[in-house]
Design an enzyme around this catalytic site. Structure first.
Site, PDB file in Angstrom:
ATOM      1  N   HIS A   1       0.856  -1.183   0.000  1.00 34.02           N
ATOM      2  CA  HIS A   1       0.000   0.000   0.000  1.00 34.02           C
ATOM      3  C   HIS A   1       0.892   1.234   0.000  1.00 34.02           C
ATOM      4  CE1 HIS A   1      -3.893  -1.887   1.819  1.00 34.02           C
ATOM      5  NE2 HIS A   1      -3.296  -2.719   0.967  1.00 34.02           N
TER       6      HIS A   1
ATOM      7  N   CYS B   1      -2.464  -0.226   7.451  1.00 33.54           N
ATOM      8  CA  CYS B   1      -1.705   1.026   7.291  1.00 33.54           C
ATOM      9  C   CYS B   1      -1.846   1.935   8.510  1.00 33.54           C
ATOM     10  CB  CYS B   1      -2.145   1.744   6.021  1.00 33.54           C
ATOM     11  SG  CYS B   1      -1.708   0.809   4.535  1.00 33.54           S
TER      12      CYS B   1
ATOM     13  N   GLU C   1       0.907   3.851   1.813  1.00 33.12           N
ATOM     14  CA  GLU C   1       1.353   4.283   3.135  1.00 33.12           C
ATOM     15  C   GLU C   1       2.542   3.460   3.630  1.00 33.12           C
ATOM     16  OE1 GLU C   1      -3.276   4.407   3.314  1.00 33.12           O
ATOM     17  OE2 GLU C   1      -1.727   3.348   2.185  1.00 33.12           O
TER      18      GLU C   1
ATOM     19  N   CYS D   1      -6.300   1.857   5.676  1.00 34.07           N
ATOM     20  CA  CYS D   1      -6.932   0.624   6.149  1.00 34.07           C
ATOM     21  C   CYS D   1      -6.357   0.277   7.531  1.00 34.07           C
ATOM     22  CB  CYS D   1      -6.666  -0.490   5.147  1.00 34.07           C
ATOM     23  SG  CYS D   1      -4.937  -1.044   5.132  1.00 34.07           S
TER      24      CYS D   1
END
Length: 153
Positions: free
Chosen positions: A51, A84, A53, A81
């Site tokens: 991801h 993260c 992040e 999410c």
């Protein structure tokens, strides 16, 4: 300044969009300068953890030579999410600025709020809906494009 950095995160989101990745972009800022930037790469790398992040945190940690990012702020186009959000807490990020909220998997206030509802050893400050319309637009456009593409196949 806040909008300036979110626009940089949007540039990262566009890179993801162009690669047919969910268009999420993130930048990490320290002392008013971007020290790391990333976009989603789950599909390209076949890795659930890629991801924006997480990748931005990894780059910032490498640049600073430290896992603690307590003097840093993250700008991210879509609400993180749970994975993260956990990484934000663990890396000791000072503050997160969020563009669009994620009402399906968000963990900073929409579905749940790991930043406020629990007693972790570190609190991450949060500011929401920075350039909300632009951040929502790229996500909506992406999923519209995918739906249209799937209709053709």
């Amino acid at each position: 300044m806040v909008e300036k950095f979110m626009k940089e995160a949007l540039k990262e989101a566009q890179k993801a969009y162009d690669k047919e990745e969910v268009p999420v972009g993130a930048v990490i800022v320290k002392d008013g300068k971007i020290i790391a930037r990333a976009h989603n790469q789950k599909e390209i790398k076949n890795d659930t953890t890629c991801h924006a992040e997480i990748l931005a945190i990894q780059k910032a940690s490498k640049k600073l030579g430290a896992w603690r990012l307590s003097e840093c702020e993250m700008y991210v186009t879509l609400e993180p999410c749970p994975m993260c959000t956990g990484a934000l807490i663990q890396s000791r990020i000072k503050k997160v600025y969020i563009g669009a909220m994620d009402y399906k998997t968000g963990a900073c206030g929409s579905v749940l709020n790991l930043l406020d509802d629990y007693k972790f050893n570190h609190k991450v400050e949060i500011e929401k809906e920075i350039l909300k319309d632009e951040c929502e637009a790229i996500i909506k456009s992406f999923f519209r494009m995918l739906r249209n593409k799937n209709k053709l196949t």
